[in-house]
Design an enzyme around this catalytic site. Sequence first.
Site, PDB file in Angstrom:
ATOM      1  N   TYR A 226      39.518  42.104  38.591  1.00 28.09           N
ATOM      2  CA  TYR A 226      39.828  43.019  39.690  1.00 28.09           C
ATOM      3  C   TYR A 226      39.658  42.311  41.030  1.00 28.09           C
ATOM      4  O   TYR A 226      38.622  41.705  41.294  1.00 28.09           O
ATOM      5  CB  TYR A 226      38.893  44.218  39.591  1.00 28.09           C
ATOM      6  CG  TYR A 226      39.213  45.382  40.477  1.00 28.09           C
ATOM      7  CD1 TYR A 226      40.348  46.153  40.253  1.00 28.09           C
ATOM      8  CD2 TYR A 226      38.355  45.739  41.522  1.00 28.09           C
ATOM      9  CE1 TYR A 226      40.626  47.251  41.053  1.00 28.09           C
ATOM     10  CE2 TYR A 226      38.620  46.831  42.325  1.00 28.09           C
ATOM     11  CZ  TYR A 226      39.761  47.581  42.092  1.00 28.09           C
ATOM     12  OH  TYR A 226      40.035  48.668  42.888  1.00 28.09           O
TER      13      TYR A 226
ATOM     14  N   SER B 248      36.833  40.233  33.253  1.00 27.21           N
ATOM     15  CA  SER B 248      36.554  41.551  33.811  1.00 27.21           C
ATOM     16  C   SER B 248      37.641  42.550  33.385  1.00 27.21           C
ATOM     17  O   SER B 248      37.835  42.774  32.194  1.00 27.21           O
ATOM     18  CB  SER B 248      36.431  41.445  35.334  1.00 27.21           C
ATOM     19  OG  SER B 248      35.945  42.635  35.891  1.00 27.21           O
TER      20      SER B 248
ATOM     21  N   ASP C  28      24.790  41.031  34.047  1.00 29.42           N
ATOM     22  CA  ASP C  28      26.013  41.631  34.593  1.00 29.42           C
ATOM     23  C   ASP C  28      25.718  43.051  35.073  1.00 29.42           C
ATOM     24  O   ASP C  28      25.345  43.918  34.282  1.00 29.42           O
ATOM     25  CB  ASP C  28      27.096  41.648  33.512  1.00 29.42           C
ATOM     26  CG  ASP C  28      28.476  41.995  34.044  1.00 29.42           C
ATOM     27  OD1 ASP C  28      28.569  42.623  35.108  1.00 29.42           O
ATOM     28  OD2 ASP C  28      29.465  41.628  33.374  1.00 29.42           O
TER      29      ASP C  28
ATOM     30  N   HIS D  14      28.183  38.777  36.237  1.00 29.23           N
ATOM     31  CA  HIS D  14      29.550  39.160  35.894  1.00 29.23           C
ATOM     32  C   HIS D  14      30.552  38.066  36.245  1.00 29.23           C
ATOM     33  O   HIS D  14      31.608  37.951  35.609  1.00 29.23           O
ATOM     34  CB  HIS D  14      29.900  40.450  36.644  1.00 29.23           C
ATOM     35  CG  HIS D  14      31.264  40.983  36.359  1.00 29.23           C
ATOM     36  ND1 HIS D  14      31.609  41.539  35.144  1.00 29.23           N
ATOM     37  CD2 HIS D  14      32.390  41.045  37.139  1.00 29.23           C
ATOM     38  CE1 HIS D  14      32.872  41.937  35.173  1.00 29.23           C
ATOM     39  NE2 HIS D  14      33.370  41.640  36.373  1.00 29.23           N
TER      40      HIS D  14
END
Length: 293
Positions: free
Chosen positions: A95, A165, A210, A242
């Site tokens: 993202y 992700s 994360d 993450h």
Amino acid sequence: MDGVLWRVRTAALMAALLALAAWALVWASPSVEAQSNPYQRGPNPTRSALTADGPFSVATYTVSRLSVSGFGGGVIYYPTGTSLTFGGIAMSPGYTADASSLAWLGRRLASHGFVVLVINTNSRFDYPDSRASQLSAALNYLRTSSPSAVRARLDANRLAVAGHSMGGGGTLRIAEQNPSLKAAVPLTPWHTDKTFNTSVPVLIVGAEADTVAPVSQHAIPFYQNLPSTTPKVYVELDNASHFAPNSNNAAISVYTISWMKLWVDNDTRYRQFLCNVNDPALSDFRTNNRHCQ
């Protein structure tokens, strides 16, 4: 007397030839074994070798978003200086990220013998299922419309996907939609859906620290809910965030290359890095061992 001497010399010569043939057979046996798998590429692997660039020189090609449909362009990394063909991998960033966020891994995989297209998405804000569709479009582009120099290196029958992700969530979705894929590697994946019914072999990489896609809410449920008949592995990076996949990471390199080699190339030399794992770089390791049989 001459006849006796001739028979002795003939027997000695035959014995020497048989010994030479036996020696040649022993010497050649590793090559024969290697040739039994037409997709095997590169030397016998070591863990340290998998943390660095591989034996193949890598060329790049920038795909303009204006020249394609279904995804936002990207960068192709492919082996050069060889007449061999290689399996193909499409990779999606996460993202708000772009192809540069996975550039290190795209190049690393290509140097070990894959044609890799790291995509830019149509929008940086695309959700996982849109990224799945874009990965599919990217694979189709690799097969049919990429430059001839790329297609000359691509074995279009051996394709795989990976993503970070939301790109990892998209990786799981396309693996469910397209059972012809050879492998899928979601990296610190995120998706609201936790169950993906796929037969495609899946390696999930989670990160212990994360906070964007906590493993207890994403990576671990994804792994647990994959069918028991699907070859699957879960590796959890010790104390990693993450964003671990966005920079050079030895564990990600080792496990991603090994998974792709095992399933895209049918190269069982890489099982050693995926079975009976005891790695201090990991905080958790899980598998149903179907790839170890």
